[in-house]
Design a protein around this motif. Sequence first.
Motif, PDB file in Angstrom:
ATOM      1  N   GLU A  30      70.103  40.017  29.105  1.00 30.39           N
ATOM      2  CA  GLU A  30      69.021  39.364  29.842  1.00 30.39           C
ATOM      3  C   GLU A  30      68.973  39.984  31.235  1.00 30.39           C
ATOM      4  O   GLU A  30      69.738  40.908  31.534  1.00 30.39           O
ATOM      5  N   LYS A  31      68.097  39.485  32.059  1.00 29.71           N
ATOM      6  CA  LYS A  31      68.036  40.010  33.418  1.00 29.71           C
ATOM      7  C   LYS A  31      69.305  39.652  34.179  1.00 29.71           C
ATOM      8  O   LYS A  31      69.795  38.532  34.091  1.00 29.71           O
ATOM      9  N   ILE A  32      69.791  40.615  34.941  1.00 28.70           N
ATOM     10  CA  ILE A  32      71.030  40.378  35.668  1.00 28.70           C
ATOM     11  C   ILE A  32      70.835  39.344  36.774  1.00 28.70           C
ATOM     12  O   ILE A  32      71.790  38.677  37.190  1.00 28.70           O
ATOM     13  N   LYS A  33      69.612  39.179  37.243  1.00 25.62           N
ATOM     14  CA  LYS A  33      69.363  38.198  38.288  1.00 25.62           C
ATOM     15  C   LYS A  33      69.445  36.763  37.766  1.00 25.62           C
ATOM     16  O   LYS A  33      69.425  35.818  38.557  1.00 25.62           O
ATOM     17  N   LEU A  34      69.517  36.601  36.452  1.00 27.72           N
ATOM     18  CA  LEU A  34      69.712  35.270  35.886  1.00 27.72           C
ATOM     19  C   LEU A  34      71.182  34.876  35.862  1.00 27.72           C
ATOM     20  O   LEU A  34      71.515  33.760  35.452  1.00 27.72           O
ATOM     21  N   LYS A  35      72.058  35.769  36.298  1.00 26.54           N
ATOM     22  CA  LYS A  35      73.480  35.479  36.364  1.00 26.54           C
ATOM     23  C   LYS A  35      73.824  34.869  37.724  1.00 26.54           C
ATOM     24  O   LYS A  35      73.085  34.994  38.700  1.00 26.54           O
ATOM     25  N   THR A  36      74.951  34.210  37.770  1.00 22.84           N
ATOM     26  CA  THR A  36      75.442  33.675  39.033  1.00 22.84           C
ATOM     27  C   THR A  36      75.987  34.826  39.888  1.00 22.84           C
ATOM     28  O   THR A  36      76.269  35.913  39.365  1.00 22.84           O
ATOM     29  N   PRO A  37      76.141  34.623  41.202  1.00 23.91           N
ATOM     30  CA  PRO A  37      76.684  35.710  42.032  1.00 23.91           C
ATOM     31  C   PRO A  37      78.041  36.195  41.560  1.00 23.91           C
ATOM     32  O   PRO A  37      78.307  37.412  41.588  1.00 23.91           O
ATOM     33  N   GLU A  38      78.898  35.283  41.097  1.00 27.11           N
ATOM     34  CA  GLU A  38      80.215  35.693  40.617  1.00 27.11           C
ATOM     35  C   GLU A  38      80.094  36.526  39.353  1.00 27.11           C
ATOM     36  O   GLU A  38      80.773  37.558  39.185  1.00 27.11           O
ATOM     37  N   GLU A  39      79.215  36.086  38.415  1.00 26.43           N
ATOM     38  CA  GLU A  39      79.031  36.837  37.170  1.00 26.43           C
ATOM     39  C   GLU A  39      78.397  38.204  37.444  1.00 26.43           C
ATOM     40  O   GLU A  39      78.780  39.210  36.841  1.00 26.43           O
ATOM     41  N   ALA A  40      77.426  38.248  38.343  1.00 27.41           N
ATOM     42  CA  ALA A  40      76.772  39.520  38.675  1.00 27.41           C
ATOM     43  C   ALA A  40      77.756  40.476  39.337  1.00 27.41           C
ATOM     44  O   ALA A  40      77.762  41.680  39.040  1.00 27.41           O
TER      45      ALA A  40
END
Length: 327
Positions: free
Chosen positions: A191-201
């Motif tokens: 999915e889009k990486i911006k849908l991840k949390t800052p820690e996950e990204a």
Amino acid sequence: MVDEPRRVTLEDYLSTSVPQFFTSIVRPELQAQNIIYPHLLIQLIQNNLFHGLPNEDPYAYLATYIEICNTVRIAGVPEDVVRLSLFSFSLSGEAKRWLHSFKGNSLNTWDEMVEKFLKKYFPKSKTVEGKAAISSFHQFPNKSLSEALERFHGLLRKTPTHGFSKPIQFNIFIDGLRSQSKQLLDASTGEKIKLKTPEEAMELIENMATSDHAILSDRAHIPTKRSLLELTSQDGLLAQNKLLSKQLEALTETLSKFPTQLHSGQPSPSSVLQVAGCVICGGAHDSGCCIPTEDTSHEVNYMGNQPRPNFNAGGYFGFQHGQQYNQ
């Protein structure tokens, strides 16, 4: 008896006054006695001098200076006291003159020293420039994901007072990537990486950058073989120079023999074309190219005695008869 105030003359005002303090840094009062700093520590500090030049990074300098000071521990002496006491040894040139511009015994703490130092050598204008460089970050066309991440971290370190939070930093970095790198990050997450949390990204980007860096390192160590027929431009130039040198040597050797040949009056066998005489007529040409004179004259007489066509003959004699008739 009342003491009268001391009478001060004009000459007294011109007399040289001895300053009470020669340094702007206050000498701390400690319980520890006989504080001796290792000579090697001072030598390391002086190898990391700050001159106050525009191209110097004051934050990088302070980080290195603190690391050096942290290599020693003295009983009863706090770390900040060590840093403040040895700070003058790390300055040179314009920075040293700047430190001496303060009033004597006016700098009491390490925090105060750092505040004045950064205010002088990292003003607000540099902070504005650093924030602009961070916000306009973009990945260069010929750079990988790991190289782009390393350059972005360098911009953040160069301006620690940028004020961007972690989520804003990730958004700036992702927006500055090329479309191929963004697609690669999105494909790795599903999915889009911006849908991840800052820690996950952050974890995903660092893992992708590590893999990318490993691939680049493997490619850098692959040995390359050159064919014998492959010549670089430098090799070709060297070969041409070598050939020209040989030709010049041969020409020089030939020219050096000419004065000797002219003096002796004998031409060089290699410089004069030897032509054999003709065995038929004795001429200066090859026998196969000779045309005998006698045969040629007979051939010409033979051609002249041949009968002419009737038209030419009749016209010729008629003209002669006409001339005779008129006479």
